[in-house]
Design a protein around this motif. Structure first.
Motif, PDB file in Angstrom:
ATOM      1  N   ARG A  51       0.863  -1.184   0.000  1.00 15.55           N
ATOM      2  CA  ARG A  51       0.000   0.000   0.000  1.00 15.55           C
ATOM      3  C   ARG A  51       0.892   1.224   0.000  1.00 15.55           C
ATOM      4  N   THR A  52       0.599   2.170  -0.884  1.00 17.23           N
ATOM      5  CA  THR A  52       1.347   3.423  -0.947  1.00 17.23           C
ATOM      6  C   THR A  52       0.351   4.579  -0.890  1.00 17.23           C
ATOM      7  N   ASN A  53       0.847   5.786  -0.968  1.00 19.68           N
ATOM      8  CA  ASN A  53      -0.045   6.948  -1.006  1.00 19.68           C
ATOM      9  C   ASN A  53      -0.917   6.962  -2.251  1.00 19.68           C
ATOM     10  N   ASP A  54      -0.463   6.302  -3.316  1.00 20.98           N
ATOM     11  CA  ASP A  54      -1.207   6.256  -4.578  1.00 20.98           C
ATOM     12  C   ASP A  54      -2.130   5.051  -4.680  1.00 20.98           C
ATOM     13  N   GLY A  55      -2.112   4.170  -3.701  1.00 22.13           N
ATOM     14  CA  GLY A  55      -2.931   2.967  -3.744  1.00 22.13           C
ATOM     15  C   GLY A  55      -2.073   1.736  -3.558  1.00 22.13           C
ATOM     16  N   TYR A  56      -2.402   0.687  -4.284  1.00 22.23           N
ATOM     17  CA  TYR A  56      -1.669  -0.571  -4.188  1.00 22.23           C
ATOM     18  C   TYR A  56      -0.748  -0.703  -5.383  1.00 22.23           C
ATOM     19  N   GLN A  57       0.415  -1.297  -5.139  1.00 24.16           N
ATOM     20  CA  GLN A  57       1.359  -1.532  -6.223  1.00 24.16           C
ATOM     21  C   GLN A  57       2.159  -2.784  -5.922  1.00 24.16           C
ATOM     22  N   LEU A  58       2.831  -3.281  -6.940  1.00 24.76           N
ATOM     23  CA  LEU A  58       3.697  -4.435  -6.754  1.00 24.76           C
ATOM     24  C   LEU A  58       4.926  -4.025  -5.967  1.00 24.76           C
ATOM     25  N   THR A  59       5.371  -4.894  -5.086  1.00 29.72           N
ATOM     26  CA  THR A  59       6.647  -4.679  -4.400  1.00 29.72           C
ATOM     27  C   THR A  59       7.759  -5.081  -5.357  1.00 29.72           C
ATOM     28  N   GLN A  60       8.991  -4.942  -4.926  1.00 32.74           N
ATOM     29  CA  GLN A  60      10.116  -5.417  -5.739  1.00 32.74           C
ATOM     30  C   GLN A  60       9.960  -6.910  -6.012  1.00 32.74           C
ATOM     31  N   ARG A  61       9.545  -7.662  -4.993  1.00 32.45           N
ATOM     32  CA  ARG A  61       9.331  -9.098  -5.150  1.00 32.45           C
ATOM     33  C   ARG A  61       8.187  -9.353  -6.137  1.00 32.45           C
ATOM     34  N   GLY A  62       7.148  -8.531  -6.081  1.00 32.59           N
ATOM     35  CA  GLY A  62       6.030  -8.645  -7.012  1.00 32.59           C
ATOM     36  C   GLY A  62       6.453  -8.343  -8.439  1.00 32.59           C
ATOM     37  N   GLU A  63       7.322  -7.351  -8.603  1.00 31.23           N
ATOM     38  CA  GLU A  63       7.862  -7.030  -9.929  1.00 31.23           C
ATOM     39  C   GLU A  63       8.675  -8.204 -10.478  1.00 31.23           C
ATOM     40  N   GLU A  64       9.464  -8.837  -9.610  1.00 33.36           N
ATOM     41  CA  GLU A  64      10.252 -10.002 -10.023  1.00 33.36           C
ATOM     42  C   GLU A  64       9.328 -11.134 -10.464  1.00 33.36           C
ATOM     43  N   LEU A  65       8.237 -11.328  -9.727  1.00 28.62           N
ATOM     44  CA  LEU A  65       7.259 -12.343 -10.100  1.00 28.62           C
ATOM     45  C   LEU A  65       6.644 -12.018 -11.460  1.00 28.62           C
ATOM     46  N   MET A  66       6.314 -10.748 -11.699  1.00 29.99           N
ATOM     47  CA  MET A  66       5.736 -10.348 -12.993  1.00 29.99           C
ATOM     48  C   MET A  66       6.701 -10.608 -14.135  1.00 29.99           C
ATOM     49  N   GLU A  67       7.988 -10.416 -13.903  1.00 26.51           N
ATOM     50  CA  GLU A  67       8.981 -10.702 -14.941  1.00 26.51           C
ATOM     51  C   GLU A  67       8.934 -12.170 -15.336  1.00 26.51           C
ATOM     52  N   LEU A  68       8.635 -13.030 -14.380  1.00 25.69           N
ATOM     53  CA  LEU A  68       8.514 -14.460 -14.660  1.00 25.69           C
ATOM     54  C   LEU A  68       7.177 -14.794 -15.327  1.00 25.69           C
ATOM     55  N   LEU A  69       6.131 -14.048 -14.988  1.00 24.70           N
ATOM     56  CA  LEU A  69       4.790 -14.321 -15.524  1.00 24.70           C
ATOM     57  C   LEU A  69       4.582 -13.789 -16.945  1.00 24.70           C
ATOM     58  N   ARG A  70       5.255 -12.702 -17.311  1.00 27.14           N
ATOM     59  CA  ARG A  70       5.051 -12.113 -18.644  1.00 27.14           C
ATOM     60  C   ARG A  70       5.275 -13.108 -19.777  1.00 27.14           C
ATOM     61  N   PRO A  71       6.332 -13.937 -19.732  1.00 24.77           N
ATOM     62  CA  PRO A  71       6.485 -14.931 -20.804  1.00 24.77           C
ATOM     63  C   PRO A  71       5.292 -15.901 -20.879  1.00 24.77           C
ATOM     64  N   PHE A  72       4.677 -16.211 -19.751  1.00 24.54           N
ATOM     65  CA  PHE A  72       3.477 -17.050 -19.778  1.00 24.54           C
ATOM     66  C   PHE A  72       2.353 -16.335 -20.518  1.00 24.54           C
ATOM     67  N   GLY A  73       2.228 -15.029 -20.288  1.00 27.83           N
ATOM     68  CA  GLY A  73       1.213 -14.249 -20.994  1.00 27.83           C
ATOM     69  C   GLY A  73       1.451 -14.249 -22.493  1.00 27.83           C
ATOM     70  N   GLU A  74       2.708 -14.071 -22.897  1.00 27.64           N
ATOM     71  CA  GLU A  74       3.045 -14.091 -24.318  1.00 27.64           C
ATOM     72  C   GLU A  74       2.797 -15.475 -24.915  1.00 27.64           C
ATOM     73  N   TRP A  75       3.202 -16.504 -24.201  1.00 27.13           N
ATOM     74  CA  TRP A  75       2.989 -17.872 -24.658  1.00 27.13           C
ATOM     75  C   TRP A  75       1.507 -18.154 -24.822  1.00 27.13           C
ATOM     76  N   SER A  76       0.687 -17.627 -23.905  1.00 29.50           N
ATOM     77  CA  SER A  76      -0.754 -17.899 -23.961  1.00 29.50           C
ATOM     78  C   SER A  76      -1.402 -17.334 -25.220  1.00 29.50           C
ATOM     79  N   TRP A  77      -0.895 -16.203 -25.741  1.00 28.02           N
ATOM     80  CA  TRP A  77      -1.458 -15.645 -26.977  1.00 28.02           C
ATOM     81  C   TRP A  77      -1.150 -16.539 -28.170  1.00 28.02           C
ATOM     82  N   VAL A  78       0.063 -17.048 -28.247  1.00 24.48           N
ATOM     83  CA  VAL A  78       0.430 -17.966 -29.331  1.00 24.48           C
ATOM     84  C   VAL A  78      -0.408 -19.233 -29.229  1.00 24.48           C
ATOM     85  N   TRP A  79      -0.485 -19.791 -28.054  1.00 24.15           N
ATOM     86  CA  TRP A  79      -1.265 -21.000 -27.799  1.00 24.15           C
ATOM     87  C   TRP A  79      -2.734 -20.808 -28.170  1.00 24.15           C
TER      88      TRP A  79
END
Length: 114
Positions: free
Chosen positions: A75-103
């Protein structure tokens, strides 16, 4: 319902290996949707609820609490955001998102781009 914890039984693993604890957490209703929708930046509760379309306020509130407790969102003054750990997780998830479009295109002939 308690938060999945490595070393304790979770869905799919009696020993609670870390990957299964993570899969249990991410497999909860709307957990991945919240993380995915925060990749574009911070969001207030109401904005996040709109981004997640059909999520109920009680489910959103529960998932936010869980994801905050495990250091994936904050939680920040602007609302909710990913933490550094959350950003790292998103870096791992993005290829799954790209793969899902091809699939989806190759297997289901799905071409609508959201």
């Amino acid at each position: 319902m308690s938060i999945p914890c490595p070393g304790k039984p979770v869905r799919g693993s009696q020993s609670g290996v870390p990957i299964m604890a993570l899969f249990d957490l991410l497999g909860r209703n709307w957990a991945l949707g919240i993380i995915w929708n925060l990749q574009t930046g911070s969001s207030t509760f109401r904005e996040l609820q709109e981004r997640c379309e059909s999520i109920s306020p009680s489910i959103l509130n529960t998932r936010i609490k869980e994801l905050r407790e495990v250091d994936i969102i904050e939680r920040t003054n602007d609302g909710y955001q990913l933490t550094q750990r959350g950003e790292e997780l998103m870096e791992l998830l993005r290829p799954f998102g790209e793969w899902s479009w091809v699939w989806s295109k190759e297997v289901f002939n799905f071409t609508k781009h959201v």
